[in-house]
Design an enzyme around this catalytic site. Structure first.
Site, mmCIF file in Angstrom:
data_model
loop_
_atom_site.group_PDB
_atom_site.id
_atom_site.type_symbol
_atom_site.label_atom_id
_atom_site.label_comp_id
_atom_site.label_asym_id
_atom_site.label_seq_id
_atom_site.Cartn_x
_atom_site.Cartn_y
_atom_site.Cartn_z
ATOM 1 N N CYS A 53 0.836 -1.210 0.000
ATOM 2 C CA CYS A 53 0.000 0.000 0.000
ATOM 3 C C CYS A 53 0.866 1.254 0.000
ATOM 4 C CB CYS A 53 -0.901 -0.013 1.235
ATOM 5 S SG CYS A 53 -1.735 1.559 1.516
ATOM 6 N N CYS A 56 0.308 3.246 3.537
ATOM 7 C CA CYS A 56 0.675 2.707 4.848
ATOM 8 C C CYS A 56 1.994 3.325 5.338
ATOM 9 C CB CYS A 56 0.806 1.180 4.775
ATOM 10 S SG CYS A 56 -0.760 0.303 5.015
ATOM 11 N N HIS A 119 -4.491 0.256 7.789
ATOM 12 C CA HIS A 119 -4.902 0.031 6.404
ATOM 13 C C HIS A 119 -6.361 -0.415 6.302
ATOM 14 C CE1 HIS A 119 -4.142 -0.948 2.180
ATOM 15 N NE2 HIS A 119 -4.805 -2.072 2.368
ATOM 16 N N ASN A 159 -13.214 9.854 -1.925
ATOM 17 C CA ASN A 159 -13.857 8.797 -2.707
ATOM 18 C C ASN A 159 -13.661 7.523 -1.927
ATOM 19 O OD1 ASN A 159 -14.397 10.473 -4.970
ATOM 20 N ND2 ASN A 159 -12.268 10.241 -5.611
ATOM 21 N N SER A 167 -8.704 4.440 -5.245
ATOM 22 C CA SER A 167 -7.639 3.602 -5.788
ATOM 23 C C SER A 167 -7.102 2.650 -4.734
ATOM 24 C CB SER A 167 -6.506 4.502 -6.289
ATOM 25 O OG SER A 167 -6.078 5.349 -5.237
ATOM 26 N N HIS A 170 -7.106 1.904 1.911
ATOM 27 C CA HIS A 170 -6.547 2.617 3.068
ATOM 28 C C HIS A 170 -7.362 3.907 3.284
ATOM 29 C CE1 HIS A 170 -2.876 3.197 5.653
ATOM 30 N NE2 HIS A 170 -3.581 4.305 5.836
ATOM 31 N N HIS A 172 -8.506 7.311 3.374
ATOM 32 C CA HIS A 172 -7.875 8.564 2.952
ATOM 33 C C HIS A 172 -8.843 9.431 2.188
ATOM 34 C CE1 HIS A 172 -7.702 6.182 -0.721
ATOM 35 N NE2 HIS A 172 -7.529 7.301 -1.397
ATOM 36 N N GLN A 174 -8.871 13.475 -0.137
ATOM 37 C CA GLN A 174 -8.019 14.356 -0.923
ATOM 38 C C GLN A 174 -8.408 15.803 -0.681
ATOM 39 O OE1 GLN A 174 -7.088 13.467 -5.007
ATOM 40 N NE2 GLN A 174 -8.213 11.551 -4.928
HETATM 41 P P1 H2U Z 1 -8.109 8.192 -4.630
HETATM 42 O O1 H2U Z 1 -8.109 6.872 -3.956
HETATM 43 O O2 H2U Z 1 -9.348 9.023 -4.268
HETATM 44 O O3 H2U Z 1 -7.840 8.088 -6.111
HETATM 45 O O4 H2U Z 1 -6.886 9.027 -4.004
HETATM 46 C C1 H2U Z 1 -5.572 8.560 -4.018
HETATM 47 C C2 H2U Z 1 -4.655 9.650 -4.533
HETATM 48 O O5 H2U Z 1 -3.331 9.282 -4.186
HETATM 49 C C3 H2U Z 1 -4.682 9.807 -6.045
HETATM 50 O O6 H2U Z 1 -5.089 11.124 -6.360
HETATM 51 C C4 H2U Z 1 -2.447 9.720 -5.181
HETATM 52 C C5 H2U Z 1 -3.235 9.559 -6.481
HETATM 53 O O7 H2U Z 1 -2.796 10.519 -7.410
HETATM 54 N N1 H2U Z 1 -1.241 8.927 -5.105
HETATM 55 C C6 H2U Z 1 -0.061 9.532 -4.712
HETATM 56 O O8 H2U Z 1 -0.029 10.751 -4.511
HETATM 57 N N2 H2U Z 1 1.081 8.781 -4.565
HETATM 58 C C7 H2U Z 1 1.134 7.431 -4.815
HETATM 59 O O9 H2U Z 1 2.161 6.820 -4.593
HETATM 60 C C8 H2U Z 1 -0.035 6.733 -5.376
HETATM 61 C C9 H2U Z 1 -1.321 7.521 -5.395
HETATM 62 ZN ZN ZN Z 2 -2.392 1.039 3.671
#
Ligand code: H2U
Ligand code: ZN
Length: 349
Positions: A53, A56, A119, A159, A167, A170, A172, A174
């Protein structure tokens, strides 16, 4: 205009005074059979720590940076930011290639907020003090990003769940902070300002007073906050979280109100999870006053929850066809949705 406070039984349209848009309500369609897409159930039983992840503690992100061994919330600049601080300043625009081909430079900052090092936990499983820490982090980020000279608006959002495009499980959210008012916010901005001019009171203070009086769309409340299914909800189990006191942003909340917001978030997400017995997907976000230095006391801070599920863990509402081409439509009434969510227990019951 004559006012009748009972909800219509047949097909009708409802008006959203915040966006000035309409939603079509067709209550008789709830019984129709469904042979369409069933969503895959999200993966269950996550580990406390996932070495793969990128959120994490201690792990390396795609940009190459390593997360610290954090224990509470953790904020970092998005490695794939959609907005960049060093684009050309907006005051050099607007620019047009022609009257119909208009473009505008846009500067901004995108950040990721990890809610917890764990996580496997979502907002619903975090403790109230942990969610309070998320609220404090949002407040600090709103202040910090809103203070940047080129930031007019700070959008905090989450989201949650694969179905909403998250994505990573975990916990989180934004933050995207940018130079102009985004379209959804601009609609609410205009509506709140014009309502104040006409009615000499706040649109959402007046709306909340009516909902608290009627009660049928209220899901939960505490001393400082209310979660309700708005009269004009588009998504089946959409909710609006409103402060009882008129506060333009998180920065205006008293200590006890920050606790109150954490309590409402905990209880609302717990009810969502219990509704279909799964970790409930949604997009949620806060709407607060712009940070362009103007006087925006008319703004009543609030949070929107937009969950996609309709009738079970696997059957979602699609906003397609008629919704894309004409206007949003819903079958389940907001009153029925509120009743279902009210019936769910949360840990305060
Ligand atoms: P979402 O799960 O809402 O997509 O948010 C995750 C965000 O994390 C996504 O905008 C960022 C992605 O660009 N990200 C990073 O900044 N670094 C990473 O190593 C992977 C994902
Ligand atoms: Zn994690």
């Amino acid at each position: 205009m004559s006012v009748n406070l009972s909800v219509p039984a047949g097909v009708h349209r409802r008006y959203n005074p915040l966006t000035r848009e309409w939603v079509l309500v067709s209550p008789h369609r709830m019984e129709r059979p469904w042979q369409g897409q069933a969503e895959r159930l999200p993966q269950q039983e996550l580990p406390h720590y996932d070495p793969q992840c990128y959120l994490c503690p201690g792990n390396q992100r795609a940009g190459g940076e390593r997360n610290p061994d954090y224990s509470g919330t953790y904020v970092f600049d998005n490695d794939f930011s959609a907005l960049l601080p060093r684009a050309a300043p907006a005051h050099e625009g607007p620019r047009a290639m022609s009257a119909l081909l208009v473009h505008h430079p846009e500067r901004g900052v995108c950040r990721v907020v990890c809610y917890s090092p764990r996580h496997d936990q979502t907002m619903a499983q975090l403790s109230r003090p942990q969610i309070r820490q998320v609220v404090d982090t949002w407040t600090q980020q709103y202040y910090e990003l809103g203070s940047l000279p080129f930031v007019s608006y700070v959008q905090i959002f989450e989201n949650k769940g694969e179905m909403m495009g998250a994505s990573n499980p975990h916990p989180h959210g934004q933050i995207w902070a940018n130079e102009s008012l985004p379209s959804e916010v601009a609609k609410e901005h205009l509506a709140q300002n014009e309502y104040l001019l006409e009615a000499e009171s706040c649109l959402l203070c007046d709306y909340l007073a009516q909902e608290l009086h009627l009660g049928e769309r209220v899901v939960i409340e505490n001393e400082g906050f209310v979660a309700l299914v708005p009269f004009w909800a588009v998504w089946p189990f959409e909710t609006l979280v409103l402060g009882k006191r008129h506060t333009p942003s998180l920065l205006h909340l008293a200590e006890s109100e920050r606790d109150g917001l954490a309590d409402i978030l905990k209880r609302l997400t717990t009810r969502y999870d219990r509704l279909f017995g799964i970790s409930f997907p949604y997009s949620m976000g806060l709407h607060q006053q712009p940070t362009d230095g103007g006087d925006h006391r008319t703004w009543h801070m609030h949070a929107h929850f937009y969950p996609p599920l309709l009738r079970s863990a696997t059957v979602r509402k699609f906003l397609v066809g008629y919704e894309m081409l004409a206007q949003p439509q819903r079958d389940l009434t907001p009153e029925a949705a509120a009743m279902r969510l009210r019936e769910m227990p949360d840990d305060a019951d």
